[in-house]
Design an enzyme around this catalytic site. Structure first.
Site, PDB file in Angstrom:
ATOM      1  N   GLU A 102      -4.587   2.553  -4.261  1.00  0.00           N
ATOM      2  CA  GLU A 102      -3.126   2.539  -4.214  1.00  0.00           C
ATOM      3  C   GLU A 102      -2.588   1.242  -3.613  1.00  0.00           C
ATOM      4  O   GLU A 102      -1.453   1.184  -3.141  1.00  0.00           O
ATOM      5  CB  GLU A 102      -2.606   3.729  -3.410  1.00  0.00           C
ATOM      6  CG  GLU A 102      -3.040   3.776  -1.971  1.00  0.00           C
ATOM      7  CD  GLU A 102      -4.353   4.515  -1.746  1.00  0.00           C
ATOM      8  OE1 GLU A 102      -4.592   4.963  -0.610  1.00  0.00           O
ATOM      9  OE2 GLU A 102      -5.133   4.658  -2.715  1.00  0.00           O
TER      10      GLU A 102
ATOM     11  N   ASN B 274      -2.803  13.041  -4.102  1.00  0.00           N
ATOM     12  CA  ASN B 274      -3.994  13.399  -4.882  1.00  0.00           C
ATOM     13  C   ASN B 274      -4.545  14.765  -4.494  1.00  0.00           C
ATOM     14  O   ASN B 274      -4.939  15.564  -5.355  1.00  0.00           O
ATOM     15  CB  ASN B 274      -5.074  12.336  -4.702  1.00  0.00           C
ATOM     16  CG  ASN B 274      -4.767  11.049  -5.448  1.00  0.00           C
ATOM     17  OD1 ASN B 274      -4.137  11.066  -6.503  1.00  0.00           O
ATOM     18  ND2 ASN B 274      -5.202   9.922  -4.899  1.00  0.00           N
TER      19      ASN B 274
ATOM     20  N   ASP C  94      -2.119   9.403 -10.566  1.00  0.00           N
ATOM     21  CA  ASP C  94      -2.062   8.286 -11.515  1.00  0.00           C
ATOM     22  C   ASP C  94      -0.638   8.055 -12.011  1.00  0.00           C
ATOM     23  O   ASP C  94      -0.203   6.913 -12.192  1.00  0.00           O
ATOM     24  CB  ASP C  94      -2.987   8.558 -12.709  1.00  0.00           C
ATOM     25  CG  ASP C  94      -4.458   8.443 -12.345  1.00  0.00           C
ATOM     26  OD1 ASP C  94      -4.757   7.917 -11.259  1.00  0.00           O
ATOM     27  OD2 ASP C  94      -5.306   8.886 -13.153  1.00  0.00           O
TER      28      ASP C  94
ATOM     29  N   HIS D 213      -5.466  14.206  -9.167  1.00  0.00           N
ATOM     30  CA  HIS D 213      -5.530  12.761  -9.403  1.00  0.00           C
ATOM     31  C   HIS D 213      -4.727  12.335 -10.628  1.00  0.00           C
ATOM     32  O   HIS D 213      -4.276  11.186 -10.692  1.00  0.00           O
ATOM     33  CB  HIS D 213      -6.991  12.325  -9.546  1.00  0.00           C
ATOM     34  CG  HIS D 213      -7.735  12.310  -8.248  1.00  0.00           C
ATOM     35  ND1 HIS D 213      -7.755  11.222  -7.401  1.00  0.00           N
ATOM     36  CD2 HIS D 213      -8.473  13.275  -7.633  1.00  0.00           C
ATOM     37  CE1 HIS D 213      -8.473  11.505  -6.322  1.00  0.00           C
ATOM     38  NE2 HIS D 213      -8.930  12.747  -6.443  1.00  0.00           N
TER      39      HIS D 213
ATOM     40  N   ASP E 109       0.845  -1.193   0.000  1.00  0.00           N
ATOM     41  CA  ASP E 109       0.000   0.000   0.000  1.00  0.00           C
ATOM     42  C   ASP E 109       0.883   1.247   0.000  1.00  0.00           C
ATOM     43  O   ASP E 109       1.809   1.364   0.812  1.00  0.00           O
ATOM     44  CB  ASP E 109      -0.913   0.012   1.225  1.00  0.00           C
ATOM     45  CG  ASP E 109      -1.955   1.119   1.140  1.00  0.00           C
ATOM     46  OD1 ASP E 109      -2.934   0.963   0.399  1.00  0.00           O
ATOM     47  OD2 ASP E 109      -1.772   2.144   1.821  1.00  0.00           O
TER      48      ASP E 109
END
Length: 249
Positions: free
Chosen positions: A167, A131, A140, A136, A123
């Site tokens: 994530e 973000n 990405d 975002h 994670d």
């Protein structure tokens, strides 16, 4: 459909030629046999002209039709294969989708001959901050770079890599013991920490927390995942950017 390649590979064209050629040859053979039976029954036998007609008509009339039908069938088969690949691949990172990852690992665990392995649940730390601060689209980009790091860190292994959602990623290491699994996990952690991530010119460190579960006896994916997820929470509570492992079974 977006993402589908309409061009057929060389192997498909060979398959089309083989099937169309075989079907046309069978049609010619049946035409010759049927013509011979009819001519023997109602006349003195098959003439050279009749034989030529029996051979050429299936080629002229049936050949193109068989080729077109075979072509359409192969195009549909290739489209289905591409759709399956799209469904099994995470569009953003190129890793296996959660469903494909879970299914493949579960199949491996169900096979009696396959014993031993490890599941790593990874994670990204504090990812919501990325973000929120940069957007975002930048998030990405970070996920793609993390996925690349995971692939690079496991390049010489038989690892199965999937994006479990958001994530969170999963790495399954078949036939791996605790020592080797911890070594891979540490390599993954180091590879992510080494990413040069600079959104908008701002250096931003990336890190991951990793929970791992090793098994030596037969087990189920849900059990293995639960143990790995528990160790992930332990890694998070220990300050992040670290690895926590356990022997699950």
């Amino acid at each position: 459909m977006t993402g589908l390649n309409t061009e057929l590979p060389i192997k498909s064209w060979r398959r089309i030629k083989r099937i169309a050629g075989s079907a046309t040859a069978v049609s010619v053979a049946l035409s010759v046999i049927l013509t011979n039976v009819i001519m023997e029954t109602f006349s003195a036998g098959t003439s050279l002209a009749g034989l030529l007609v029996a051979i050429t008509m299936p080629i002229i009339l049936g050949g193109p039709l068989v080729f077109v039908l075979t072509l359409r069938h192969e195009q549909l088969r290739q489209a289905n294969l591409q759709l399956q690949a799209l469904l099994s691949t995470d569009w953003l990172t190129g890793c296996r989708s959660r469903g494909a990852f879970t299914h493949q690992v579960a199949d491996y665990l169900d096979a009696p001959a396959n014993a031993g392995g490890a599941l790593l649940v990874i994670d990204a730390d504090n990812f919501k901050t990325v973000n929120d601060r940069f957007g975002h689209d930048v998030g990405d980009q970070a996920l793609r770079q993390i996925a690349d790091a995971l692939h690079a860190a496991t390049a010489n292994t038989a690892a199965i890599i999937g994006r479990l959602g958001g994530e969170e990623f999963g790495i399954f290491l078949p036939g791996t013991d605790a020592v080797a699994a911890d070594r891979v996990a540490q390599r993954v952690r180091s590879a992510v920490a080494a990413i040069a991530f600079s959104p908008a010119g701002t250096k931003w460190p990336l890190s991951v927390s990793i929970g791992g579960a090793i098994y030596s006896a037969r087990t189920q994916f849900s059990v293995l995942y639960r143990h790995a997820d528990q160790r992930l929470y332990q890694a998070k509570n220990s300050g992040r950017d670290c690895v926590a492992m356990m022997q699950a079974a």
